[in-house]
Design a protein around this motif. Structure first.
Motif, PDB file in Angstrom:
ATOM      1  N   MET A   1       9.462   8.059   0.778  1.00 51.01           N
ATOM      2  CA  MET A   1       8.456   6.859   0.359  1.00 51.01           C
ATOM      3  C   MET A   1       7.255   7.225   0.989  1.00 51.01           C
ATOM      4  N   SER A   2       6.176   6.965   0.519  1.00 50.85           N
ATOM      5  CA  SER A   2       4.927   7.289   1.257  1.00 50.85           C
ATOM      6  C   SER A   2       4.169   6.199   2.151  1.00 50.85           C
ATOM      7  N   TYR A   3       3.844   6.246   2.974  1.00 53.21           N
ATOM      8  CA  TYR A   3       2.987   5.232   3.827  1.00 53.21           C
ATOM      9  C   TYR A   3       1.875   5.914   4.694  1.00 53.21           C
ATOM     10  N   VAL A   4       1.136   4.988   5.152  1.00 51.55           N
ATOM     11  CA  VAL A   4      -0.180   5.572   5.808  1.00 51.55           C
ATOM     12  C   VAL A   4       0.461   5.181   7.555  1.00 51.55           C
ATOM     13  N   ASP A   5       0.296   6.004   8.380  1.00 57.99           N
ATOM     14  CA  ASP A   5       0.732   5.530   9.796  1.00 57.99           C
ATOM     15  C   ASP A   5      -0.505   5.003  10.672  1.00 57.99           C
ATOM     16  N   ILE A  49       6.110   0.817   6.437  1.00 58.85           N
ATOM     17  CA  ILE A  49       6.439   0.813   4.953  1.00 58.85           C
ATOM     18  C   ILE A  49       6.932  -0.581   4.443  1.00 58.85           C
ATOM     19  N   ARG A  50       7.431  -1.529   5.290  1.00 60.82           N
ATOM     20  CA  ARG A  50       7.587  -2.645   4.717  1.00 60.82           C
ATOM     21  C   ARG A  50       6.202  -3.367   4.320  1.00 60.82           C
ATOM     22  N   ASP A  51       5.184  -3.350   5.130  1.00 56.08           N
ATOM     23  CA  ASP A  51       3.826  -3.843   4.840  1.00 56.08           C
ATOM     24  C   ASP A  51       3.260  -3.251   3.706  1.00 56.08           C
ATOM     25  N   GLN A  52       3.436  -1.977   3.504  1.00 53.29           N
ATOM     26  CA  GLN A  52       2.487  -1.030   2.332  1.00 53.29           C
ATOM     27  C   GLN A  52       3.247  -1.007   1.038  1.00 53.29           C
ATOM     28  N   CYS A  53       4.675  -1.039   0.997  1.00 51.06           N
ATOM     29  CA  CYS A  53       5.722  -0.680   0.126  1.00 51.06           C
ATOM     30  C   CYS A  53       5.505  -1.678  -0.893  1.00 51.06           C
ATOM     31  N   PRO A  54       5.513  -1.103  -2.336  1.00 52.01           N
ATOM     32  CA  PRO A  54       5.417  -1.962  -3.381  1.00 52.01           C
ATOM     33  C   PRO A  54       7.090  -2.414  -3.620  1.00 52.01           C
ATOM     34  N   ARG A  55       7.102  -3.597  -3.775  1.00 48.66           N
ATOM     35  CA  ARG A  55       8.446  -4.221  -3.866  1.00 48.66           C
ATOM     36  C   ARG A  55       9.464  -3.733  -5.133  1.00 48.66           C
ATOM     37  N   ALA A  56       8.670  -2.659  -6.087  1.00 41.92           N
ATOM     38  CA  ALA A  56       9.584  -2.059  -6.730  1.00 41.92           C
ATOM     39  C   ALA A  56      10.549  -0.995  -6.242  1.00 41.92           C
TER      40      ALA A  56
END
Length: 158
Positions: A1-5, A49-56
């Protein structure tokens, strides 16, 4: 899962599990020893991740430790998985027929004595617990001395 730190850098995290419930809800789970939760920064990672992730990918994101996943819960999960690999539909049907008449709770050994008192019977009980037809009552590992009662799936039909 990709995210921005927090520094704006692109990062990747792999969740240990993604659990999909019967209602279609998916929960991504990161597992860490309690002692490493703070030093690993996993809570912040999961929050990002919770804030940035698509719900898919998942509907919920959780961190779980040994406080959530006890040795007994892990042992019970392994037993249920083993029962699914060894699934014997005729043994399950035989135990389920007797279990459907339960009122209150009963020890597993008493249920087996009234239905199928062998290894297949015990694995049938474990399968029925995994399927939600029976519920394991009380703490500890599922054993012949454990109590079980009708689960929501079977209790609804009575």
């Amino acid at each position: 899962m990709s995210y921005v730190d927090s520094d704006g850098a692109n990062r990747r995290h792999t969740f240990d599990f993604v659990v999909k419930l019967h209602n279609g809800t998916r929960t991504a789970i990161a597992v860490k020893p309690v002692a490493k939760v703070e030093s690993s920064g996993i809570a912040e990672t999961v929050d990002r991740i919770r804030d940035q992730c698509p719900r898919a990918f998942a509907d919920r994101f959780e961190v779980r430790t040994g406080d959530h996943i006890t040795r007994n819960r892990a042992a019970n999960a392994r037993l249920i998985l083993k029962s699914r690999r060894m699934r014997n539909d005729s043994a399950i049907a035989e135990v389920r027929r007797i279990a459907s008449t339960l009122v209150g709770s009963v020890r597993v050994c008493d249920l087996l004595a009234a239905s199928r008192n062998d290894g297949l019977g015990f694995m049938a009980v474990a399968s029925l617990i995994g399927d939600g037809v029976l519920e394991h009552v009380g703490p500890g590992r599922i054993s012949h001395n454990s109590a079980v009662r009708l689960g929501r799936k079977l209790a609804r039909t009575h």
